[in-house]
Design an enzyme around this catalytic site. Structure first.
Site, short mmCIF file in Angstrom:
data_model
loop_
_atom_site.label_atom_id
_atom_site.label_comp_id
_atom_site.label_asym_id
_atom_site.label_seq_id
_atom_site.Cartn_x
_atom_site.Cartn_y
_atom_site.Cartn_z
N PHE A 115 0.86 -1.19 0.00
CA PHE A 115 0.00 0.00 0.00
C PHE A 115 0.90 1.23 0.00
CE2 PHE A 115 -2.41 3.50 1.74
CZ PHE A 115 -3.61 3.41 1.04
N ASP A 200 9.25 2.95 1.66
CA ASP A 200 8.04 3.58 2.17
C ASP A 200 7.98 3.27 3.66
OD1 ASP A 200 5.53 4.26 3.04
OD2 ASP A 200 4.48 3.53 1.25
N LYS A 229 2.68 9.58 8.51
CA LYS A 229 1.87 9.17 9.66
C LYS A 229 2.33 9.67 11.03
CE LYS A 229 -0.99 5.56 7.84
NZ LYS A 229 -0.65 4.97 6.55
C1 LIG Z 1 -0.83 5.29 5.16
C2 LIG Z 1 0.18 4.89 4.19
C3 LIG Z 1 0.36 5.58 2.99
C4 LIG Z 1 -0.51 6.75 2.60
O1 LIG Z 1 -0.37 7.80 3.49
P1 LIG Z 1 -1.49 8.94 3.62
O2 LIG Z 1 -0.96 9.88 4.64
O3 LIG Z 1 -2.76 8.25 4.03
O4 LIG Z 1 -1.62 9.58 2.30
C5 LIG Z 1 1.36 5.17 2.14
N1 LIG Z 1 2.16 4.13 2.46
C6 LIG Z 1 2.03 3.45 3.61
C7 LIG Z 1 2.97 2.34 3.92
C8 LIG Z 1 1.03 3.79 4.51
O5 LIG Z 1 0.87 3.08 5.64
#
Ligand SMILES: *Cc1c(COP(=O)(O)O)cnc(C)c1O
Length: 384
Positions: A115, A200, A229
Site C-alpha cells: 500500500f 516507504d 503518519k
Molecule cells: C498510510 C500509508 C500511505 C498513505 O499515506 P497517507 O498519509 O494516508 O496519504 C502510504 N504508504 C504506507 C505504507 C502507509 O501506511
C-alpha cells in the site's frame, strides 16, 4: 463519535472512555493531548503558521536538520501526507535518471499487497487491484513482484528500472514483515542495475518498530525514504528524505507544494522528535512491542481455531484471524468493551498504539480481546 483524548485513551461524545490501540492508524505517536506537543503547536500558532515555499522558516529548517541527523540522509522535501510523499518520490526517481541523461529509465517495480497511497501515481504502485478498480489505467511503466521474493525481483530489474518501492513491513497489506535479508537483497539488486531503492516508511518510521527507521534493523540504507503518519503526532506532515547523490534530482521548479512543511506542522514534528529522545519512544516501542507480540502469540495458542498467527515488530503487530471469523464483529465487540483497534488486509487485527503505551495498557487491551475471542462471532461462509 469521538470528542477528546488523553494519553492512550479517547472519549466519545457521551463521555465513554476507550483504550486507543490503533492511534488513528499509526499517527498519534505521542498519544493524545501530549503536553509537549500541545505547548509546541500552541506556541507556534501565535508565532507563524504559514510561509508557503517562497521562504524557509526556522522551524522547518531545524526539522530538516534533525531528520537528516536521525536518518543519515542528506536532504528533505516536506509535504502534507504519505501519498504526497510517494507521489513526489515517483517524480524524483524518474527525474533523477532523466537528469543523468537516461530518459528511458522510467520503470518502477513495487510489490503485490503493498500500500503506497491513493493518488493516481501512488495507487498505481499499490499492489492491490481492489484500489484500482474503476479508475482507468494506472500510470505507465509500473509493475509488481511478489513481496519477499528476491528472485522474482532479480528477473524484473534491468537497465530500464528507475527504482524499487517497498515497505519494510507491509502495513495495510496485513502487517507482513519482510523476510530476513529481503531489504539487503533489494539493496544489492538495485545497486547492480543502477536503480534507486525507495523505502516507504510512512507507517514503520519514526520509532514504530523500535528503531527510528525500520530499515535500520536490517542495516539497509535506502536512496529515498518517505515518512508521514507518526511524524507530526497527528498534525499532517510528510517528508521525502534523500541521500546526497539525489539532492539535485528535482531542480527548482520541477516539484513544489504550498502547505508542505509549514512552520506549524514542523513545530509539531519537532515536538515528536523531542519526545522521541526524552521519553525513549523507540526503546518503549521495542520493549512494549515484544510484550504485545508475546501476548498475541499466547492468544494463538489459547484459541487456535480463532487466531491463527501473530507477527510484527515493535509496536506494529498483527493478529491474523481464522477464515471463518468476522473481523468487523471482533472490532465491534472490542469497541463495546472500550478498546479501539483497526484491521489490515482481509482479516488481520492491527495493533499500532501510541508509542507511549505501557505494558499495563497492553494487558488491559489483551484481556478485553481474550474475552471477545472466547466467543468470537463466526461467519457462515468462510471469507476468501
Ligand atoms: C498510510 C500509508 C500511505 C498513505 O499515506 P497517507 O498519509 O494516508 O496519504 C502510504 N504508504 C504506507 C505504507 C502507509 O501506511
Amino acid at each position: 463519535m469521538l470528542a477528546r483524548g488523553e494519553g492512550c485513551y479517547v472519549f466519545d461524545t457521551e463521555g465513554k472512555r476507550y483504550l486507543d490501540l490503533y492511534a488513528g492508524i499509526a499517527v498519534s505517536s505521542l498519544g493524545h493531548a501530549h503536553p509537549g506537543l500541545v505547548a509546541a503547536v500552541t506556541e507556534q500558532v501565535s508565532r507563524l503558521i504559514h510561509t508557503s515555499n517562497l521562504f524557509y522558516s526556522d522551524k522547518t529548517a531545524e526539522l530538516a536538520q534533525k531528520l537528516c541527523a536521525r536518518s543519515g540522509m542528506a536532504r528533505v522535501f516536506f509535504c502534507n501526507s504519505g501519498t504526497e510523499g510517494i507521489e513526489g518520490a515517483i517524480k524524483l526517481v524518474r527525474r533523477f535518471h532523466y537528469g543523468k541523461g537516461s530518459c528511458e529509465r522510467q520503470h518502477i517495480v513495487a510489490t503485490w499487497s503493498a500500500f503506497h497511497g491513493r493518488s493516481m501515481g501512488a495507487v498505481s504502485l499499490t499492489g492491490q487491484p481492489k484500489y484500482w478498480e474503476g479508475f482507468g489505467a494506472p500510470i505507465a511503466h509500473v509493475s509488481h513482484t511478489k513481496y519477499g521474493d528476491l528472485e522474482a525481483m532479480a528477473r524484473r530489474l534491468n537497465d530500464q528500472t528507475a527504482a524499487v518501492f517497498v515497505e519494510p513491513i507491509q502495513g495495510e497489506g496485513g502487517v507482513l514483515p519482510a523476510p530476513e535479508g529481503y531489504l539487503a537483497g533489494l539493496r544489492a539488486l538495485c545497486d547492480k542495475v543502477g536503480a534507486l531503492l525507495v523505502l516507504d516508511e510512512i507507517q514503520t518510521g519514526v520509532g514504530r518498530t523500535g528503531r527510528f527507521l525500520a530499515s535500520e534493523h536490517d542495516g539497509v540504507k535506502a536512496d529515498v525514504v518517505v515518512l508521514a503518519k507518526g511524524l507530526g503526532g497527528g498534525v499532517p506532515i510528510g517528508a521525502i528524505l534523500v541521500g546526497e547523490h539525489c539532492a539535485g534530482a528535482l531542480p527548482v521548479g520541477t516539484h513544489g507544494t504550498t502547505f508542505g512543511g509549514n512552520p506549524l506542522a514542523a513545530a509539531a514534528a519537532l515536538a515528536v522528535l523531542r519526545a522521541y529522545e526524552e521519553q525513549d519512544l523507540a526503546g518503549n516501542a521495542a520493549r512494549v512491542g515484544e510484550h504485545l507480540l508475546s501476548k498475541l502469540r499466547g492468544l494463538c495458542e489459547k484459541y487456535p481455531a480463532v487466531a491463527v498467527a501473530a507477527r510484527g515488530r515493535g509496536l506494529m503487530c498483527g493478529l491474523e484471524l481464522a477464515a471463518d471469523i468476522d473481523p468487523r464483529g471482533v472490532l465491534g465487540a472490542l469497541r463495546d468493551k472500550g478498546v479501539l483497534l483497526s484491521t489490515a488486509g482481509d482479516r488481520v487485527l492491527r495493533f499500532v498504539p501510541p508509542l507511549v503505551v505501557t505494558s499495563a495498557q497492553i494487558d488491559e487491551g489483551i484481556a478485553a480481546l481474550d474475552e471477545v475471542l472466547s466467543a468470537a462471532p463466526r461467519v457462515v461462509a468462510p471469507q476468501k
